[in-house]
Design an enzyme around this catalytic site. Structure first.
Site, PDB file in Angstrom:
ATOM      1  N   HIS A  83       8.468  -4.689  54.299  1.00  0.00           N
ATOM      2  CA  HIS A  83       8.021  -5.389  53.083  1.00  0.00           C
ATOM      3  C   HIS A  83       7.685  -4.407  51.959  1.00  0.00           C
ATOM      4  O   HIS A  83       6.874  -4.716  51.089  1.00  0.00           O
ATOM      5  CB  HIS A  83       6.802  -6.283  53.371  1.00  0.00           C
ATOM      6  CG  HIS A  83       6.974  -7.139  54.582  1.00  0.00           C
ATOM      7  ND1 HIS A  83       7.527  -8.391  54.547  1.00  0.00           N
ATOM      8  CD2 HIS A  83       6.700  -6.886  55.894  1.00  0.00           C
ATOM      9  CE1 HIS A  83       7.567  -8.900  55.777  1.00  0.00           C
ATOM     10  NE2 HIS A  83       7.082  -8.003  56.619  1.00  0.00           N
ATOM     11  N   SER A  95      19.070   8.761  27.926  1.00  0.00           N
ATOM     12  CA  SER A  95      18.896   7.556  27.117  1.00  0.00           C
ATOM     13  C   SER A  95      19.274   7.888  25.679  1.00  0.00           C
ATOM     14  O   SER A  95      19.120   9.024  25.245  1.00  0.00           O
ATOM     15  CB  SER A  95      17.437   7.107  27.206  1.00  0.00           C
ATOM     16  OG  SER A  95      17.052   6.433  26.036  1.00  0.00           O
ATOM     17  N   LYS A 154      14.256  10.763  29.092  1.00  0.00           N
ATOM     18  CA  LYS A 154      14.744   9.999  30.246  1.00  0.00           C
ATOM     19  C   LYS A 154      15.828  10.703  31.066  1.00  0.00           C
ATOM     20  O   LYS A 154      16.690  11.389  30.536  1.00  0.00           O
ATOM     21  CB  LYS A 154      15.293   8.643  29.790  1.00  0.00           C
ATOM     22  CG  LYS A 154      14.263   7.648  29.309  1.00  0.00           C
ATOM     23  CD  LYS A 154      13.208   7.300  30.337  1.00  0.00           C
ATOM     24  CE  LYS A 154      13.696   6.426  31.451  1.00  0.00           C
ATOM     25  NZ  LYS A 154      14.050   5.077  31.033  1.00  0.00           N
ATOM     26  N   GLU A 178      22.647   2.787  40.185  1.00  0.00           N
ATOM     27  CA  GLU A 178      22.659   1.398  39.713  1.00  0.00           C
ATOM     28  C   GLU A 178      24.083   0.835  39.755  1.00  0.00           C
ATOM     29  O   GLU A 178      24.294  -0.338  40.063  1.00  0.00           O
ATOM     30  CB  GLU A 178      22.053   1.319  38.306  1.00  0.00           C
ATOM     31  CG  GLU A 178      20.552   1.614  38.351  1.00  0.00           C
ATOM     32  CD  GLU A 178      19.958   2.003  37.007  1.00  0.00           C
ATOM     33  OE1 GLU A 178      20.565   1.698  35.963  1.00  0.00           O
ATOM     34  OE2 GLU A 178      18.878   2.622  37.005  1.00  0.00           O
TER      35      GLU A 178
END
Ligand code: ARG
Length: 460
Positions: A160, A281, A287, A294
């Site tokens: 979890h 970014s 960043k 992804e």
């Protein structure tokens, strides 16, 4: 209509279909990828026709010569794939007419595009499955290297996403060896149906010519000819098997991608990605984003889409061949490309990240991860039932929470207040290494087991 521009069925059907239909029904932009397989299968087919005395030696040689010329033209990019030719089979047949003349007309004796497209696709899939299997072998090798270096790297195992029990990082990453090995096996299982030769089923009912299906079967590297010509031209189970196998593999990749995204986040910091697998970014100069991960997490969506698309096409489809089936190739090619790109990206990720061992250890020290070890201790040393030991341990954890202490901070006096029969040696169960090493059950996280697992995978 000039003869050159007429479709092959132009003698029977006098009118051309509207442009939009020609456009949607043409699959050449997709199935041109099968040109090599189409030519290979055509050569085997005409060789068989000649052996069976269905076409003569001269015609056979002329056809093979023409086909090889076409193959060269395609390789040298001197070939025009015209969408008006509908598909790769019609395109090559028409081109053969241009090159060798009327003798080209013998090539389509005793076959139909319905079995032709299947033989092409199956040969293509056998080769591409083999490519994927090799790539997964590399992934497994990369994982084993990481595991070997991290047998003693301690992390919290999660359930979890909450700290659960201490584990070795090697044990965690080896879980993916199991997954990718099953993925390989699923692709190998796909060979059972892929190795049945569809050629010779013709349109749906077989053929009146005395063909030798065993010859083309052997020549093209298949195992046996398919058993029922009607089933053969209707069947796309082998496509579903591949789409499922590739979806499951893409899903496994999405899971490790998601874990790495979380662990690389500023909140977790358990791993760091090298600069060559992050992107910047356009507005935030600081960043470093895990875009490749992804990509891996997102791509599984289109694999599932292709699987569902094919399942839906087949649902309720009567026998035998229908145009609906033409989309099989788009689904297979897209899922193959996605998966092969994803495995390549994953292999790069596996070579370009580092583990923040201290952060991992710190996190493993939080969340009372040795509570189960304490409960097990009471069972083993005080002869209590597990449920009773669990209740006592819960009280101890509640006490720790209230007093902002870790289990390992507790003194024996504090422990005895809750469970008077506790002995001094209880302290050892709070040691993370001891906890890990005590999990000696087959497949468990003990260091000894992990070394055995690595040895087993290396010899597999
Ligand atoms: N391009 C077709 C496909 O992929 C080949 C089979 C066509 N057969 C037919 N009878 N229209 O499905």
């Amino acid at each position: 209509m000039s003869k050159k521009n007429k479709p092959i069925w132009g003698t029977r059907i006098s009118k051309r279909t509207p442009g939009i239909f020609e456009k949607v029904s043409s699959s050449i932009h997709i199935d041109k990828r099968l040109y090599k397989e189409d030519i290979l299968a055509s050569i085997a087919h005409v060789e068989m026709l000649n052996r069976q005395k269905i076409i003569n030696f001269k015609v056979k040689n002329k056809i093979i010569w023409g086909l090889k010329k076409i193959q060269n033209q395609i390789i040298k990019k001197q070939y025009l794939f015209d969408y008006k030719d509908e598909d790769i089979h019609m395109s090559i047949e028409k081109k053969l007419f241009d090159i060798i003349g009327e003798d080209a007309g013998f090539i389509h004796t005793a076959r139909s595009r319905n079995d032709q497209v299947l033989v092409d696709l199956k040969i293509w899939m056998i080769n591409s499955n083999n490519k994927l299997i090799k790539m997964l072998d590399q992934t497994i090798k990369n994982i084993l290297k990481i595991a070997e270096k991290n047998i003693y790297t301690i992390m919290p195992g999660f359930t979890h996403l909450k700290n659960a029990q201490p584990i070795s990082f090697a044990h965690y990453i080896l879980a993916y060896v199991e997954m990718f090995s099953r993925d390989k096996q699923r692709l190998i299982n796909n060979f059972i149906s892929l190795k049945e030769n569809p050629l010779g089923s013709a349109a749906l009912s077989g053929t009146s010519f005395n063909i030798d299906r065993n010859f083309t079967t052997k020549k093209l590297g298949f195992k046996i000819p398919t058993g029922n010509s009607i089933d053969t031209v209707s069947d796309r189970d082998f496509v579903l098997e591949f789409l499922f196998a590739s979806s499951v593999c893409a899903m496994h990749i999405s899971r490790i991608a998601e874990e790495f995204i979380i662990w690389n986040s500023d909140a977790f910091k358990l791993i760091s990605l090298n600069d060559n697998i992050v992107t910047g970014s356009s507005i935030m100069p600081q960043k470093k984003n895990p875009d490749p991960l992804e990509y891996l997490r997102g791509k599984v969506g289109s694999s599932y889409g292709n699987l569902y698309s094919m399942m839906t096409i087949l649902k309720g489809l009567p026998l035998s061949y229908f145009k609906d089936l033409q989309d099989d190739k788009k689904n297979v090619f897209e899922s193959f490309d996605n998966l092969s790109d994803s495995i390549k990206v994953l292999n790069e990720v596996l070579k370009n990240f580092s583990i923040n061992k201290n952060e991992m250890l710190n996190l493993a020290n939080k969340g009372y991860v040795t509570a189960t070890d304490l409960a097990d201790y009471f069972v083993k040393n005080l002869n209590y039932s597990f449920r009773k030991s669990y209740q006592i341990t819960s009280k101890i954890v509640n006490y720790c929470e209230k007093n902002k202490k870790k289990l390992s901070d507790l003194s024996i006096i504090e422990l005895k207040k809750i469970e008077p029969n506790t002995k001094d040696d209880v302290i050892k169960v709070f040691d993370l290494k001891n906890s890990i090493n005590s999990k000696k059950s087959y497949g468990g996280t003990s260091f000894e087991n992990i070394k055995k697992m690595i040895r087993k995978y290396k010899n597999a």
